[in-house]
Scaffold this motif. Structure first.
Motif, mmCIF file in Angstrom:
data_model
loop_
_atom_site.group_PDB
_atom_site.id
_atom_site.type_symbol
_atom_site.label_atom_id
_atom_site.label_comp_id
_atom_site.label_asym_id
_atom_site.label_seq_id
_atom_site.Cartn_x
_atom_site.Cartn_y
_atom_site.Cartn_z
ATOM 1 N N GLU A 21 0.660 -0.985 -0.060
ATOM 2 C CA GLU A 21 -0.103 0.040 0.071
ATOM 3 C C GLU A 21 0.750 1.495 -0.086
ATOM 4 O OE1 GLU A 21 -3.929 -1.469 2.406
ATOM 5 O OE2 GLU A 21 -2.057 -1.104 3.606
ATOM 6 N N VAL A 25 1.486 4.306 -3.267
ATOM 7 C CA VAL A 25 1.597 5.794 -3.066
ATOM 8 C C VAL A 25 2.819 6.368 -3.670
ATOM 9 C CG1 VAL A 25 1.376 7.588 -1.448
ATOM 10 C CG2 VAL A 25 0.149 5.835 -1.330
ATOM 11 N N ARG A 48 3.007 6.596 -7.465
ATOM 12 C CA ARG A 48 2.265 7.668 -7.869
ATOM 13 C C ARG A 48 3.117 8.751 -7.702
ATOM 14 N NH1 ARG A 48 -2.263 4.714 -5.728
ATOM 15 N NH2 ARG A 48 -2.391 6.035 -3.636
ATOM 16 N N GLN A 65 -1.526 14.678 -3.829
ATOM 17 C CA GLN A 65 -2.406 14.523 -4.949
ATOM 18 C C GLN A 65 -2.169 12.765 -4.978
ATOM 19 O OE1 GLN A 65 -1.045 16.478 -8.497
ATOM 20 N NE2 GLN A 65 -2.578 15.072 -9.760
ATOM 21 N N GLY A 80 -2.094 10.721 -2.717
ATOM 22 C CA GLY A 80 -2.686 10.128 -1.625
ATOM 23 C C GLY A 80 -1.958 9.751 -0.279
ATOM 24 N N PRO A 89 -1.244 10.288 3.236
ATOM 25 C CA PRO A 89 -2.233 10.769 4.537
ATOM 26 C C PRO A 89 -1.350 12.252 5.070
ATOM 27 C CG PRO A 89 -1.896 8.487 4.595
ATOM 28 C CD PRO A 89 -0.965 8.948 3.627
#
Length: 511
Positions: A87, A91, A94, A216, A218, A220
């Motif tokens: 996970e 991020v 990206r 952008q 994601g 947190p």
């Protein structure tokens, strides 16, 4: 520091250029941009013309407190450290994609901020995207990476697990602004850490852009916080903050020593990438054109503002004079100018202060060595922070200019007679970041490479850097390694978990 750095937000408007309209200039704390608590800002100067082109929030101790508190909450109570590596990797991937998509824009910001030629800035942004992609893969590899530990005693099992170290504080330099941010941010996030990043006050802009990119992608809120500001006002409070578990720094030896001493008070984990005065040894069997090309790239790339720059060149006596003549001739041909101009290979130094430091060092060098070429400000470029490619020769072993890091386009060249002498001269330094050797004899290259006291060694080249390979030095060049799997280790703790599998009483107290 000039009076123009002491601006209240909104006191003065710096007219934006077409490619600078959407710059992020506030502090990025807990997922949003905003002003410093003090309301102060400072100007960002284009070193090609010494003109301000942006104003950035000037963070201080109160802002560091806010940023560390946000990072602490995000680590202690937020989802990021508890996500799977896959996970987190998604991020990071990206983020790398977003950086790659904005490559042209970010590179142009880097040129205005730092001064380097646009092609070099393009390489830097490409590498930055690659760093995030690389650590995305390593983050995924953390899942299921528990290591069983064989035990001699029955009824017990043990394993070692890797866990994020906590809140990391990172301070980065101005020579590769976005890339140096990536070297610290990407592995820290991959490990599951949260971070407060303090970029150099000379080049804060692309680091600040990372906040928007992270959001952008994601990430947190609170996981990555970015506080622009000056060292005494923002950097020192970050290194001293009790809420920080790990400190990562790239910069000068004196500042690194202070950070190390500060970290000792709380026994904080520290990694330091510091200075260098790296040697390049050229043997007589090296083709002259190849030697000259790698010497020039080793010292004039990025204006010589490179910690690993091969700024000490040792040349075998029999080719010393012809190499020096060719090197000087080629150095005089280098096109100098604004980094945005096509064909420019050497831009301005990062600031007027850095230019004056290098020019003062050159003046001192003129009293210790023979000036072969360069040595001043290029004609017609007096309005910028430019320094000519400069070559010194024939200095003594104890000459200041031979031993001290200048961080500019200045190279010192000495002859040597034997392989043993070359190794001795190469290792005779308080630094040990990098070293290079050039020869057609592969066995000789291997011998010399093994003898170098340096953390990075190049054979028949100088300066190529790969995300997959460890980066760091011996002696006063630092502690720890960045990049590769070694960079991830900086932000991980190792925990032993031992389980007793038997059900009967242990028998020490209960009889």
């Amino acid at each position: 520091m000039t009076d123009t750095t002491l601006l209240q937000a909104g006191d003065r408007t710096v007219p934006p250029t077409a490619d600078m309209v959407a710059l992020k200039t506030g502090l990025f704390i807990d997922g949003t941009y905003g002003p410093a608590v003090s309301g102060l800002c400072f100007e960002v100067i284009d070193p090609a013309n010494r003109q301000p082109f942006a104003q950035v929030a000037r963070g201080g101790a109160a802002d560091i407190d806010r940023a560390v508190a946000a990072a602490r909450r995000a680590f202690d109570d937020g989802p990021w450290p508890r996500m799977t590596g896959a996970e987190r990797g998604a991020v990071l991937r990206r983020m790398g994609d977003l950086i790659a998509a904005r490559r042209d824009e970010l590179a142009r910001i880097e040129v205005r901020d730092n001064g380097k030629p646009l092609p070099e800035a393009n390489w830097d942004i490409d590498d930055t995207a690659g760093v995030f992609h690389f650590y995305a893969d390593l983050a995924e590899g953390l899942d299921g990476a528990e290591q069983p530990i064989p035990l001699a005693m029955p009824s017990f099992t043990a394993k070692a697990v890797r866990e994020p170290i906590g809140v990391a504080g990172a301070i980065i330099p101005w020579n590769f602004p976005m890339l140096m941010a990536a070297w610290k941010v990407a592995p820290a996030l991959a490990a599951g850490c949260t971070m407060v990043l303090k970029p150099s006050e000379l080049t804060p802009l692309t680091a600040l852009e990372l906040g928007a990119i992270a959001a952008q992608a994601g990430l947190p809120a609170g996981v990555l916080n970015i506080v622009s500001g000056f060292g005494p006002e923002a950097g020192q409070p970050l290194t001293e903050h009790p809420g920080v578990d790990k400190l990562a720094f790239t910069g000068s030896v004196p500042t690194g020593a202070r950070i190390m001493a500060t970290a000792a008070r709380d026994i904080k984990a520290v990694s330091l990438e510091l200075g260098g005065k790296s040697p390049l040894v050229v043997f007589a069997d090296t083709p002259l054109d190849q030697a000259v090309e790698w010497i020039m790239f080793g010292i004039f790339w990025n204006q010589g503002e490179v910690c690993s720059a091969t700024s000490r060149v040792l040349v075998e006596q029999s080719i010393y004079e012809p190499l020096m003549a060719r090197l000087a001739d080629e150095a005089r041909k280098i096109t100098i100018g604004n980094g945005m101009t096509d064909g420019v290979l050497l831009g301005p130094l990062v600031s007027a202060e850095q230019q004056q430091k290098v020019l003062a060092a050159i003046e001192r060098g003129k009293t210790e060595a023979r000036l072969v070429c360069g040595g001043g400000v290029p004609e017609g470029l007096e309005d910028g922070c430019f320094v000519q490619p400069t070559i010194f020769a024939d200095m003594a072993e104890d000459a200041w200019i031979w031993r001290e890091e200048l961080f500019g386009p200045v190279v010192c060249v000495k002859p040597f007679a034997t392989e043993a002498e070359a190794i001795r001269l190469a290792n005779d330094s308080r630094f040990g970041l990098a070293a290079a050797v050039m020869s057609a004899d592969a066995a000789r290259c291997d011998r010399v490479a093994a003898a170098f006291r340096a953390g990075i060694v190049w054979i028949n080249c100088s300066q190529p850097t790969f995300t997959e390979a460890p980066w760091g030095g011996y002696k006063q060049s630092g502690i720890g390694r960045e990049l590769g799997r070694w960079g991830l280790d900086n932000y991980l703790e190792t925990k032993q978990i031992t389980r007793r599998t038997a059900t009967e009483p242990w028998g020490w107290y209960l009889k």
